[in-house]
Write a protein that holds these residues in place. Structure first.
Motif, mmCIF file in Angstrom:
data_model
loop_
_atom_site.group_PDB
_atom_site.id
_atom_site.type_symbol
_atom_site.label_atom_id
_atom_site.label_comp_id
_atom_site.label_asym_id
_atom_site.label_seq_id
_atom_site.Cartn_x
_atom_site.Cartn_y
_atom_site.Cartn_z
ATOM 1 N N ALA A 197 36.999 8.298 -46.398
ATOM 2 C CA ALA A 197 38.460 8.227 -46.528
ATOM 3 C C ALA A 197 39.140 7.875 -45.211
ATOM 4 O O ALA A 197 40.372 7.745 -45.173
ATOM 5 N N GLY A 198 38.374 7.730 -44.138
ATOM 6 C CA GLY A 198 38.953 7.403 -42.840
ATOM 7 C C GLY A 198 39.508 8.608 -42.103
ATOM 8 O O GLY A 198 40.163 8.447 -41.069
ATOM 9 N N ILE A 199 39.241 9.813 -42.599
ATOM 10 C CA ILE A 199 39.708 11.029 -41.925
ATOM 11 C C ILE A 199 38.891 11.270 -40.668
ATOM 12 O O ILE A 199 39.416 11.689 -39.629
ATOM 13 N N LEU A 200 37.593 11.006 -40.769
ATOM 14 C CA LEU A 200 36.675 11.138 -39.644
ATOM 15 C C LEU A 200 36.016 9.799 -39.362
ATOM 16 O O LEU A 200 35.761 9.019 -40.291
ATOM 17 N N ASP A 201 35.695 9.550 -38.084
ATOM 18 C CA ASP A 201 34.948 8.347 -37.755
ATOM 19 C C ASP A 201 33.466 8.640 -37.537
ATOM 20 O O ASP A 201 32.656 7.722 -37.388
ATOM 21 N N HIS A 202 33.124 9.921 -37.511
ATOM 22 C CA HIS A 202 31.729 10.338 -37.434
ATOM 23 C C HIS A 202 31.638 11.782 -37.912
ATOM 24 O O HIS A 202 32.661 12.442 -38.107
ATOM 25 N N ALA A 203 30.411 12.236 -38.093
ATOM 26 C CA ALA A 203 30.194 13.621 -38.514
ATOM 27 C C ALA A 203 29.905 14.473 -37.292
ATOM 28 O O ALA A 203 28.835 14.368 -36.688
ATOM 29 N N PRO A 204 30.838 15.312 -36.883
ATOM 30 C CA PRO A 204 30.595 16.170 -35.721
ATOM 31 C C PRO A 204 29.382 17.074 -35.933
ATOM 32 O O PRO A 204 29.104 17.519 -37.054
ATOM 33 N N ALA A 205 28.662 17.338 -34.869
ATOM 34 C CA ALA A 205 27.556 18.287 -34.947
ATOM 35 C C ALA A 205 28.097 19.664 -35.303
ATOM 36 O O ALA A 205 29.206 20.025 -34.900
ATOM 37 N N PHE A 206 27.321 20.416 -36.072
ATOM 38 C CA PHE A 206 27.795 21.739 -36.467
ATOM 39 C C PHE A 206 26.637 22.731 -36.517
ATOM 40 O O PHE A 206 25.471 22.361 -36.685
#
Length: 302
Positions: A53-62
């Motif tokens: 959806a363009g909310i994030l440009d990558h998946a942050p580490a968690f």
């Protein structure tokens, strides 16, 4: 930026919340920690939806280990504390925190984005776990007819004691909901009767003026959930939990599943802590108390 988002427990309103009944959801002090400066190799469905959806440009580490339980073989299993919602909230929060320094403003910005991602990944979900993870504390939530999620802070009646127990088995919320929806299609009269009972219990919990009334309202919901599970062929109240319910009732408490049920966690809700005898009976069935505090703050930075 690094952010933390708490897990949650559903105290009241399971299943009925999808029909517009009020649900009570409490954050717990077990957190997902996300780091926007690093990229995660594991991408959850909700985070993938946020990326698409363009909310994030990558998946942050968690790190979601606090919301999981170790297994004898060295692996872990989910505890049923809303880890997917907390991962989504923490991940979006970690990215937005770079430009939104105030935590109150950050929570307001994250909520609609996390809710949208959650609903894209889980179309049948209510989103109440997202509200709990973002805002923390205890919230009373209600789905509006057009799909909006309304919520306000909630305070448990004075004297209510809530304890969280980990069950030995993990549950599939989607599978349980699917079976309940199947009952809606095959036996709408039974489904409607039981959902009405659940709705009445959820409303009674919202309006309870004292601990005794609150426990009574929760007990009524658990009775209806047990019958709903039998009618739908869904193990909402698993056998080990069902066997402990009379012992809790003898101590003036309720004991039953949180949320969709099927395992994961069970809640003691009473006017006093559970007795040593009750905890021994629970331990004999591999149900162990979780060391956790109810109602901490929501999404935070650092």
């Amino acid at each position: 930026m690094i952010t933390r988002a708490p897990g949650k427990i559903v105290v009241s309103g399971a299943y009925a919340v999808l029909e517009g009944a009020p649900a009570l959801v409490a954050a717990v002090d077990r957190y997902v920690v996300a780091d926007a400066s690093r990229t995660s190799e594991l991408v959850t469905e909700e985070v993938r939806a946020a990326i698409d959806a363009g909310i994030l440009d990558h998946a942050p580490a968690f790190d979601a280990s606090a919301l999981r339980a170790p297994m004898p073989d060295g692996t872990t299993r989910k505890l049923g504390l809303g880890s997917s919602a907390a991962i989504t909230v923490a991940s979006i929060g970690a990215v937005l925190a770079a430009t939104i320094g105030d935590e109150v403003a950050l929570r307001r910005a994250v909520f609609p984005l996390a809710l949208a991602a959650h609903r894209k990944a889980q179309p049948r979900g209510s989103g109440i776990d997202v509200a709990s993870s973002v805002f923390g504390g205890i919230v009373a939530c209600r789905l509006a007819p057009e799909g909006a999620l309304d919520f306000v802070p909630f305070t448990l009646p004075k004297g209510v004691v809530l304890e969280v127990f980990a069950c030995p088995t993990a549950a599939s919320t989607s599978a349980l909901v699917e079976k309940v929806q199947g009952l809606r299609a095959t036996d709408p009269a039974t489904y409607r009767r039981l959902l009405d009972e659940l709705t009445d219990g959820a409303q009674a919990a919202l309006e309870a003026q004292d601990a005794a009334g609150f426990v009574q309202a929760i007990t009524a919901q658990l009775d209806a959930l047990a019958e709903l599970g039998r009618a739908a062929g869904a193990p909402i109240v698993v056998d080990d939990v069902a066997e402990l319910r009379p012992f809790a009732r003898a101590e003036g408490a309720s004991f039953g599943p949180s949320g969709a049920g099927g395992g994961d966690i069970a809640l003691w809700i009473g006017r006093a802590p559970s007795s040593a005898a009750f905890r021994a009976r629970a331990a004999a069935r591999s149900l162990e108390p979780l060391d956790t505090r109810i109602g901490p703050p929501g999404l935070s930075v650092g």
